[in-house]
Motif scaffolding. Sequence first.
Motif, mmCIF file in Angstrom:
data_model
loop_
_atom_site.group_PDB
_atom_site.id
_atom_site.type_symbol
_atom_site.label_atom_id
_atom_site.label_comp_id
_atom_site.label_asym_id
_atom_site.label_seq_id
_atom_site.Cartn_x
_atom_site.Cartn_y
_atom_site.Cartn_z
ATOM 1 N N VAL A 87 82.059 44.358 26.919
ATOM 2 C CA VAL A 87 80.680 44.547 26.459
ATOM 3 C C VAL A 87 79.952 45.508 27.386
ATOM 4 O O VAL A 87 79.267 46.437 26.931
ATOM 5 N N LEU A 88 80.111 45.307 28.688
ATOM 6 C CA LEU A 88 79.453 46.180 29.662
ATOM 7 C C LEU A 88 79.908 47.626 29.499
ATOM 8 O O LEU A 88 79.086 48.555 29.493
ATOM 9 N N ALA A 89 81.205 47.828 29.339
ATOM 10 C CA ALA A 89 81.741 49.186 29.173
ATOM 11 C C ALA A 89 81.172 49.853 27.927
ATOM 12 O O ALA A 89 80.761 51.017 27.966
ATOM 13 N N MET A 90 81.158 49.130 26.833
ATOM 14 C CA MET A 90 80.663 49.728 25.586
ATOM 15 C C MET A 90 79.165 49.974 25.642
ATOM 16 O O MET A 90 78.671 50.985 25.128
ATOM 17 N N PHE A 91 78.429 49.082 26.296
ATOM 18 C CA PHE A 91 76.993 49.292 26.462
ATOM 19 C C PHE A 91 76.726 50.512 27.347
ATOM 20 O O PHE A 91 75.881 51.355 27.030
ATOM 21 N N LEU A 92 77.452 50.624 28.462
ATOM 22 C CA LEU A 92 77.301 51.794 29.332
ATOM 23 C C LEU A 92 77.682 53.082 28.614
ATOM 24 O O LEU A 92 77.060 54.126 28.813
ATOM 25 N N ALA A 93 78.711 53.006 27.772
ATOM 26 C CA ALA A 93 79.090 54.175 26.978
ATOM 27 C C ALA A 93 77.937 54.585 26.070
ATOM 28 O O ALA A 93 77.611 55.780 25.967
#
Length: 132
Positions: A87-93
């Motif tokens: 979730v964090l990775a996709m949000f940062l993306a």
Amino acid sequence: MDNFINNIVSITILLFLLITFLQSGIDKITDWKGNLSWLKEHFAKTFMGNAVPLLLAVVLIIEMITAICCVIGVYTLIANNDVFFGVLAMFLACITLLMLLFGQRVAKDYPGALTITCYFIVSIFGLYVISL
């Protein structure tokens, strides 16, 4: 193996984002001067023209953090079905792509903005899928 199969869409999107942001970050590191030169010209007539080195560094840092979160996200999804880093990775993306989109719109590079929009659609879809 069940965690892999149950999270196959999220894992595939994380791998896509990993390739996207890791390659972009590595390119910025290995060709800092070339990227800086191109971007200074690209933003010369905008209010961001003087801040290009700082903005490029910020984008580089967030791209590399996103890539690291993608790797951890794939691992934790497979290992223990934990979605936090995914979730964090996709949000940062999504945040990174919104920053890039803003820059392209300010520079009036509409074809470049359209390209970023395609990446954003994949990222927001991934965020949706992993949050189900």
